[in-house]
Structures are given as C-alpha cells and as structure tokens.
Design a protein around this motif. Structure first.
Motif, PDB file in Angstrom:
ATOM      1  N   ILE A 116     -20.977 -43.228  57.191  1.00 25.71           N
ATOM      2  CA  ILE A 116     -21.376 -42.300  56.130  1.00 25.71           C
ATOM      3  C   ILE A 116     -22.862 -41.981  56.241  1.00 25.71           C
ATOM      4  O   ILE A 116     -23.688 -42.885  56.414  1.00 25.71           O
ATOM      5  CB  ILE A 116     -21.081 -42.900  54.742  1.00 25.71           C
ATOM      6  CG1 ILE A 116     -19.564 -43.045  54.544  1.00 25.71           C
ATOM      7  CG2 ILE A 116     -21.687 -42.041  53.630  1.00 25.71           C
ATOM      8  CD1 ILE A 116     -19.170 -43.795  53.288  1.00 25.71           C
ATOM      9  N   ILE A 117     -23.171 -40.690  56.142  1.00 23.72           N
ATOM     10  CA  ILE A 117     -24.534 -40.257  55.871  1.00 23.72           C
ATOM     11  C   ILE A 117     -24.502 -39.699  54.462  1.00 23.72           C
ATOM     12  O   ILE A 117     -23.786 -38.737  54.170  1.00 23.72           O
ATOM     13  CB  ILE A 117     -25.033 -39.185  56.858  1.00 23.72           C
ATOM     14  CG1 ILE A 117     -25.146 -39.759  58.270  1.00 23.72           C
ATOM     15  CG2 ILE A 117     -26.390 -38.637  56.401  1.00 23.72           C
ATOM     16  CD1 ILE A 117     -25.609 -38.758  59.325  1.00 23.72           C
ATOM     17  N   ALA A 118     -25.248 -40.340  53.568  1.00 26.74           N
ATOM     18  CA  ALA A 118     -25.310 -39.898  52.180  1.00 26.74           C
ATOM     19  C   ALA A 118     -26.704 -39.363  51.888  1.00 26.74           C
ATOM     20  O   ALA A 118     -27.701 -39.846  52.437  1.00 26.74           O
ATOM     21  CB  ALA A 118     -24.984 -41.058  51.238  1.00 26.74           C
ATOM     22  N   VAL A 119     -26.759 -38.353  51.030  1.00 23.99           N
ATOM     23  CA  VAL A 119     -28.036 -37.772  50.617  1.00 23.99           C
ATOM     24  C   VAL A 119     -28.078 -37.805  49.091  1.00 23.99           C
ATOM     25  O   VAL A 119     -27.826 -36.799  48.423  1.00 23.99           O
ATOM     26  CB  VAL A 119     -28.212 -36.341  51.174  1.00 23.99           C
ATOM     27  CG1 VAL A 119     -29.621 -35.816  50.881  1.00 23.99           C
ATOM     28  CG2 VAL A 119     -27.959 -36.304  52.683  1.00 23.99           C
ATOM     29  N   PRO A 120     -28.348 -39.006  48.517  1.00 25.55           N
ATOM     30  CA  PRO A 120     -28.356 -39.120  47.059  1.00 25.55           C
ATOM     31  C   PRO A 120     -29.498 -38.319  46.444  1.00 25.55           C
ATOM     32  O   PRO A 120     -30.525 -38.074  47.078  1.00 25.55           O
ATOM     33  CB  PRO A 120     -28.519 -40.618  46.817  1.00 25.55           C
ATOM     34  CG  PRO A 120     -29.075 -41.164  48.072  1.00 25.55           C
ATOM     35  CD  PRO A 120     -28.613 -40.271  49.181  1.00 25.55           C
ATOM     36  N   TYR A 121     -29.280 -37.956  45.201  1.00 24.29           N
ATOM     37  CA  TYR A 121     -30.160 -37.022  44.500  1.00 24.29           C
ATOM     38  C   TYR A 121     -30.492 -37.560  43.121  1.00 24.29           C
ATOM     39  O   TYR A 121     -29.679 -38.230  42.487  1.00 24.29           O
ATOM     40  CB  TYR A 121     -29.416 -35.687  44.359  1.00 24.29           C
ATOM     41  CG  TYR A 121     -30.055 -34.696  43.427  1.00 24.29           C
ATOM     42  CD1 TYR A 121     -31.049 -33.839  43.882  1.00 24.29           C
ATOM     43  CD2 TYR A 121     -29.659 -34.590  42.101  1.00 24.29           C
ATOM     44  CE1 TYR A 121     -31.629 -32.904  43.044  1.00 24.29           C
ATOM     45  CE2 TYR A 121     -30.234 -33.650  41.246  1.00 24.29           C
ATOM     46  CZ  TYR A 121     -31.220 -32.816  41.723  1.00 24.29           C
ATOM     47  OH  TYR A 121     -31.801 -31.896  40.887  1.00 24.29           O
ATOM     48  N   ARG A 122     -31.684 -37.255  42.695  1.00 28.51           N
ATOM     49  CA  ARG A 122     -32.042 -37.429  41.288  1.00 28.51           C
ATOM     50  C   ARG A 122     -33.043 -36.342  40.925  1.00 28.51           C
ATOM     51  O   ARG A 122     -33.731 -35.791  41.789  1.00 28.51           O
ATOM     52  CB  ARG A 122     -32.562 -38.826  40.982  1.00 28.51           C
ATOM     53  CG  ARG A 122     -33.894 -39.175  41.570  1.00 28.51           C
ATOM     54  CD  ARG A 122     -34.262 -40.648  41.314  1.00 28.51           C
ATOM     55  NE  ARG A 122     -35.563 -40.951  41.856  1.00 28.51           N
ATOM     56  CZ  ARG A 122     -36.693 -40.956  41.155  1.00 28.51           C
ATOM     57  NH1 ARG A 122     -36.671 -40.694  39.860  1.00 28.51           N
ATOM     58  NH2 ARG A 122     -37.848 -41.237  41.742  1.00 28.51           N
ATOM     59  N   GLN A 123     -33.098 -36.035  39.639  1.00 32.15           N
ATOM     60  CA  GLN A 123     -33.979 -34.968  39.169  1.00 32.15           C
ATOM     61  C   GLN A 123     -34.974 -35.551  38.181  1.00 32.15           C
ATOM     62  O   GLN A 123     -34.607 -36.388  37.342  1.00 32.15           O
ATOM     63  CB  GLN A 123     -33.143 -33.878  38.492  1.00 32.15           C
ATOM     64  CG  GLN A 123     -33.930 -32.648  38.107  1.00 32.15           C
ATOM     65  CD  GLN A 123     -33.029 -31.614  37.454  1.00 32.15           C
ATOM     66  OE1 GLN A 123     -33.077 -31.430  36.242  1.00 32.15           O
ATOM     67  NE2 GLN A 123     -32.188 -30.973  38.247  1.00 32.15           N
ATOM     68  N   VAL A 124     -36.225 -35.126  38.279  1.00 33.13           N
ATOM     69  CA  VAL A 124     -37.263 -35.538  37.342  1.00 33.13           C
ATOM     70  C   VAL A 124     -37.835 -34.286  36.704  1.00 33.13           C
ATOM     71  O   VAL A 124     -38.230 -33.347  37.400  1.00 33.13           O
ATOM     72  CB  VAL A 124     -38.384 -36.341  38.063  1.00 33.13           C
ATOM     73  CG1 VAL A 124     -39.536 -36.621  37.116  1.00 33.13           C
ATOM     74  CG2 VAL A 124     -37.832 -37.620  38.647  1.00 33.13           C
ATOM     75  N   ASN A 125     -37.850 -34.272  35.381  1.00 33.10           N
ATOM     76  CA  ASN A 125     -38.463 -33.180  34.630  1.00 33.10           C
ATOM     77  C   ASN A 125     -39.613 -33.778  33.814  1.00 33.10           C
ATOM     78  O   ASN A 125     -39.386 -34.643  32.963  1.00 33.10           O
ATOM     79  CB  ASN A 125     -37.452 -32.517  33.690  1.00 33.10           C
ATOM     80  CG  ASN A 125     -36.331 -31.855  34.452  1.00 33.10           C
ATOM     81  OD1 ASN A 125     -36.567 -30.949  35.238  1.00 33.10           O
ATOM     82  ND2 ASN A 125     -35.109 -32.307  34.242  1.00 33.10           N
TER      83      ASN A 125
END
Length: 196
Positions: free
Chosen positions: A115-124
């Motif tokens: 698996i190649i995963a590209v996890p994400y999170r957002q900061v506002n």
C-alpha cells in the motif's frame, strides 16, 4: 517494497498544489489520487520505472503495477488519515462472501499488493486553510495473521487485531468493507507537507 523517488514526490506535491488551486475545500482522494501518483511515477524518466494503472477500486487487487528492472510491484493506492498514532485506511468490500468468516479471513490473509497511502488533514487558522499530506508505505505482510475464530462482534462491526498490532474492522452495513488501523511504527512515512 516500492517507494517514490524524490523527483516523484516533488511532482506529486506540485500536482496536489494544482489540485487545491481548483478545489479549495476538499482532499484529493480515490481515483484522482491514483492518477496523480501514476503521473508522479512517470515524471521521473531517469528512474526508468514503468507504471500501469489498473483503476480497480474497492478490490484487493493492485490499483497500479510498477515494473523496475524486471520486477513487478503491485500497489494499492489509499488516502486515509493518521489518528492516535495509527494510519486508518478503508479497504475493499467483502459482501460476496455472505458473512462467511472463514472465507473472509482466508481472503484477508492473502493480500496481493503493498500500500502507498497519502493521508490528509486540514488546518484552518488565522493564516488560512492548509492541506497537509504525507506519503506512507505499508508492507502487505503486516496485514496478515488473522484467525477465523478470533473476530469479536462489537456493535455493528467485527473486530480483530493481528499479531502485528493491526486492528481489522469488518463493517457489514457497508457491504462488509474492511478497515485497517495500522500502527505508525509498522509503516514508513515521509515528512508532512503543506499546501496552502
């Protein structure tokens, strides 16, 4: 295990920047992410890695196959999130096994791709919105070792932790989709990068 070269990572970052220039509010996931990783691999002409995009979706087969020096690397591309020191990924649907835990377990114990995963999170914050990504590599061997009689029924899910410490969650209400919670100690990760 197959890893993206620095040039490929640079191309992926550039393409994600373009993506967020067009789509401000959401993460890049699914087939879009697969396509960006294929473009990133193709961008490093010096590496001479040849990639074939399978576009499989929620199946255990590879989304892409990369060929290097005669070796084939089957890879699943996932988005996911990192929560409490675990990489959380959704996997394929297993409804075709009609809830037969022996068949489901046998199937899960034979993963066909890393698996190649590209996890994400957002900061506002006061500086605006930032989209944060990283690239993670998970070896398929850490997704094995399940036993058909060790599934624990918890609420609407069936849960089992394998000998590596990976928690598997089967969700019958979602066509028996499998979810993985992989300890970050079992994966390789790049540094997180920000796209404003």
């Amino acid at each position: 295990m197959y890893r993206l070269t620095p040039r490929m990572l640079q191309r992926l970052k550039g393409d994600l920047t373009k993506y967020h220039d067009m789509f401000i509010g959401k993460r890049c996931s699914g087939w879009e992410l697969e396509e960006l990783i294929v473009a990133a691999i193709q961008s490093d002409t010096q590496a001479q890695h040849h990639v074939k995009w399978q576009e499989v979706g929620h199946d255990a087969l590879a989304d892409i196959i990369v060929r290097t020096n005669g070796t084939q690397h089957p890879i699943q591309i996932k988005s996911g999130q990192i929560k409490t020191e675990r990489l959380i990924l959704s996997g394929h649907r297993l409804g075709r096994f009609n809830g037969d835990m022996q068949d489901i377990t046998n199937y899960l114990n034979e993963p066909s791709a890393n698996i190649i995963a590209v996890p994400y999170r957002q900061v506002n914050d006061e500086q605006g919105r930032q989209h944060l990504y990283r690239v993670c590599y998970a070896d398929k061997e850490v997704l094995t070792g399940l036993a058909p009689d060790r599934w624990e029924h918890r609420g609407a899910q069936f849960i089992q932790t394998n000998p590596h410490g990976v928690e598997f969650s089967l969700r019958p209400s979602m066509s028996w989709q499998i979810w993985w919670a992989i300890p970050v100690s079992l994966i390789e990760m790049t540094d997180e990068f920000s796209i404003a």
